[in-house]
Design a protein around this motif. Structure first.
Motif, mmCIF file in Angstrom:
data_model
loop_
_atom_site.group_PDB
_atom_site.id
_atom_site.type_symbol
_atom_site.label_atom_id
_atom_site.label_comp_id
_atom_site.label_asym_id
_atom_site.label_seq_id
_atom_site.Cartn_x
_atom_site.Cartn_y
_atom_site.Cartn_z
ATOM 1 N N TYR A 1 26.049 14.258 -37.826
ATOM 2 C CA TYR A 1 26.499 15.566 -37.339
ATOM 3 C C TYR A 1 26.089 16.612 -38.354
ATOM 4 N N GLU A 2 25.300 17.572 -37.934
ATOM 5 C CA GLU A 2 24.786 18.603 -38.827
ATOM 6 C C GLU A 2 25.746 19.767 -38.884
ATOM 7 N N GLU B 1 28.439 29.870 -34.450
ATOM 8 C CA GLU B 1 28.314 28.423 -34.371
ATOM 9 C C GLU B 1 27.919 27.980 -32.967
ATOM 10 N N LEU B 2 28.322 28.719 -31.971
ATOM 11 C CA LEU B 2 27.998 28.351 -30.600
ATOM 12 C C LEU B 2 26.517 28.516 -30.297
ATOM 13 N N THR B 3 25.796 29.226 -31.154
ATOM 14 C CA THR B 3 24.376 29.445 -30.920
ATOM 15 C C THR B 3 23.497 28.575 -31.797
ATOM 16 N N ARG B 4 24.079 27.646 -32.548
ATOM 17 C CA ARG B 4 23.295 26.780 -33.424
ATOM 18 C C ARG B 4 22.350 25.939 -32.594
ATOM 19 N N GLY C 1 27.060 24.345 -29.719
ATOM 20 C CA GLY C 1 27.215 24.574 -31.149
ATOM 21 C C GLY C 1 27.233 23.320 -31.989
ATOM 22 N N ASP C 2 27.334 22.142 -31.360
ATOM 23 C CA ASP C 2 27.291 20.884 -32.094
ATOM 24 C C ASP C 2 25.843 20.439 -32.219
#
Length: 146
Positions: A145-146, A31-34, A77-78
């Motif tokens: 927010y995706e 998630e941190l690499t989204r 990641g957000d």
């Protein structure tokens, strides 16, 4: 104990700590690499929302506001799709609030149940609409927010 063994243990502890923290917070390393890949349709959808062009009589788009095109940003990641419009308005806050309460309701938005007292905020699906007041008028911000 050799230096190599000490380094291996230190790295193992760091990795174990990161993995435990990610499990406890519900955050995975993936998630941190989204990023914003694949959000083009959502950016277009947010930019085309009719509520962004709805405004009380006498409200005018402020100079430069049209430059804040809908966009995607990814941070830690957000992934967030958002857009903002700013309007100059010589009337009162009460007029703006009355206009957006009616316009939002007609467009399928509902009051945000988590809004702070005095905050003019609406929800539609996974999108949020905020009306913020500034000295010369007000701004509209839509966030997804995706």
């Amino acid at each position: 104990m050799s230096v190599k063994t000490a380094r291996t243990r230190t790295m193992s502890r760091i990795l174990a700590t990161v993995l435990m923290a990610s499990a406890l917070t519900g955050c995975s390393l993936m998630e941190l690499t989204r990023d914003c890949d694949g959000t083009e349709a959502r950016v277009t959808e947010v930019g085309a929302l009719g509520i962004l062009d709805s405004r009380p009589d006498r409200a005018t788009v402020t100079r430069g506001s049209e430059e804040d095109a809908p966009h995607c940003s990814a941070d830690s990641g957000d992934v967030v799709v958002s857009t903002t419009r700013t309007y100059a308005f010589p009337g009162t806050r009460a007029e703006v609030a009355a206009h957006y309460r009616a316009a939002a309701r007609q467009d399928g938005w509902r009051p945000d149940p988590e809004a702070e007292p005095g905050e003019l905020s609406f929800v539609k699906g996974d999108m949020y609409l905020w009306v913020d007041f500034i000295s010369t008028g007000y701004g509209l911000t839509v966030v997804s927010y995706e």
